[in-house]
Design an enzyme around this catalytic site. Structure first.
Site, mmCIF file in Angstrom:
data_model
loop_
_atom_site.group_PDB
_atom_site.id
_atom_site.type_symbol
_atom_site.label_atom_id
_atom_site.label_comp_id
_atom_site.label_asym_id
_atom_site.label_seq_id
_atom_site.Cartn_x
_atom_site.Cartn_y
_atom_site.Cartn_z
ATOM 1 N N ILE A 72 1.095 -1.137 0.116
ATOM 2 C CA ILE A 72 0.674 0.127 0.314
ATOM 3 C C ILE A 72 0.800 1.061 -0.319
ATOM 4 O O ILE A 72 1.623 1.883 0.870
ATOM 5 C CB ILE A 72 -1.006 -0.274 1.098
ATOM 6 C CG1 ILE A 72 -2.007 -1.309 1.647
ATOM 7 C CG2 ILE A 72 -1.366 1.515 0.903
ATOM 8 C CD1 ILE A 72 -2.726 -1.247 2.195
ATOM 9 N N PRO A 73 1.026 2.010 -0.976
ATOM 10 C CA PRO A 73 2.424 2.669 -1.446
ATOM 11 C C PRO A 73 2.124 4.277 -0.556
ATOM 12 O O PRO A 73 2.270 5.074 -0.949
ATOM 13 C CB PRO A 73 2.329 2.755 -2.998
ATOM 14 C CG PRO A 73 0.593 2.690 -2.846
ATOM 15 C CD PRO A 73 0.000 1.947 -2.309
ATOM 16 N N CYS A 74 2.035 4.098 0.395
ATOM 17 C CA CYS A 74 2.054 5.395 1.490
ATOM 18 C C CYS A 74 3.098 6.464 0.549
ATOM 19 O O CYS A 74 3.504 7.412 1.323
ATOM 20 C CB CYS A 74 1.909 5.348 3.077
ATOM 21 S SG CYS A 74 2.877 4.204 3.426
ATOM 22 N N HIS A 75 4.485 5.834 0.762
ATOM 23 C CA HIS A 75 5.622 6.516 0.600
ATOM 24 C C HIS A 75 5.069 7.055 -1.030
ATOM 25 O O HIS A 75 5.918 8.108 -0.939
ATOM 26 C CB HIS A 75 6.721 6.020 0.033
ATOM 27 C CG HIS A 75 6.986 4.318 -1.717
ATOM 28 N ND1 HIS A 75 5.729 3.149 -0.752
ATOM 29 C CD2 HIS A 75 6.754 4.840 -2.415
ATOM 30 C CE1 HIS A 75 5.405 2.327 -2.374
ATOM 31 N NE2 HIS A 75 6.447 3.248 -2.899
#
Length: 280
Positions: free
Chosen positions: A241-244
């Site tokens: 889950i690409p919170c970056h």
């Protein structure tokens, strides 16, 4: 140790060395710190990242996030049409996910069995947790240490039963970190608002970024920017889950639960590979 594990370890160390340096490092310096010849290190690094060590250091520069926001901002309203299932996509991951019901989440994971294991990843030692349905947690231990990473994830579902069983997760982890087009299942365990934020993050394609305010608008809560930031920070499944890929409107990185150095490395690594794959 597999070849991939060896490569991951070497490249993780190289990224840490690059990130800790006050100025760009020469190929000879980097190769020497990896105990490799310059030619071997250059070949391995370019194969793994997609660009040379010199070029990667340009992606890792502090201004890279602002450049991404200027040139690679993706409006979430259209991301689904051009993102994860878009033609020519080489480095996005196929993900399938389902969320735990709010009632079950309120029980703190009671009745849920969660398996765990440690794995090598492009960003250092990674703790992965998963249920029978899919991966529910991923933590990078480089910043806080192994014990703290375990405690961090387990505290999110305090009433679950935890069993150390890497074999249960191995095939999912291999597809996830190999950037495979084989589906990687996720089991999202969070409050309803958090789930909405995490689902929005899943629509942000590789090589692009979004903002906290854009996520708030996309989920129908444009004034809830602060709450969105909190939910992004509580994302339990790092990388997948690409919170970056979520930045402040100013282009600053904002926070990152597993350390800003890790966030910078992820953005640099993704965009370097994306640009190398799509270059004419």
């Amino acid at each position: 140790m597999t070849q991939n594990s060896y490569h991951y370890g070497v490249m993780a160390r190289a990224i840490d060395v690059i990130d800790a340096a006050d100025a760009p490092l020469s190929l000879d310096t980097l190769a020497g710190q990896m105990d490799m010849s310059p030619a071997h290190f250059q070949r391995l690094f370019s194969q793994w990242v997609g660009v040379s060590p010199k070029r990667y250091q340009q992606y890792l520069a502090l201004g890279h996030a602002k450049t991404l926001l200027r040139d690679r901002f993706t409006t979430l309203a259209t991301a689904g049409a051009v993102g994860l299932s878009g033609p020519g996509r080489l480095h996005d991951m196929f993900l399938t996910w389902e969320a735990m019901s709010p009632g079950d989440f309120a029980k703190g994971g009671a009745g849920l069995t969660i398996y765990s294991g440690w794995f090598d990843s492009p960003f250092g030692p990674t703790l992965v947790m998963g249920t029978d349905k899919g991966i529910c947690g991923a933590a990078f231990a480089g910043t806080m240490g192994d014990a703290a990473a375990v405690q961090d994830l387990q505290s999110r579902w305090p009433n679950a039963t935890f069993i150390e069983n890497p074999a249960h997760l191995t095939s999912w982890v291999q597809t996830a970190f190999a950037l495979s087009e084989t589906a990687t299942p996720l089991h999202l365990i969070g409050a309803p608002f958090q789930i909405k934020v995490w689902e929005a993050l899943l629509q942000v394609p590789t090589g692009t970024v979004t903002t906290y305010s854009e996520i708030a608008t996309a989920i129908g809560s444009p004034k809830a920017v602060r709450a969105v930031g909190t939910a992004v920070g509580r994302n339990p499944v790092s990388w997948l889950i690409p919170c970056h890929r979520a930045l402040r409107k100013s282009g600053e990185l904002g926070g990152y639960h597993w350390g800003l150095n890790r966030k910078r490395a992820m953005l640099a690594w993704e965009t370097a590979r994306h640009d190398a794959a799509t270059a004419p």
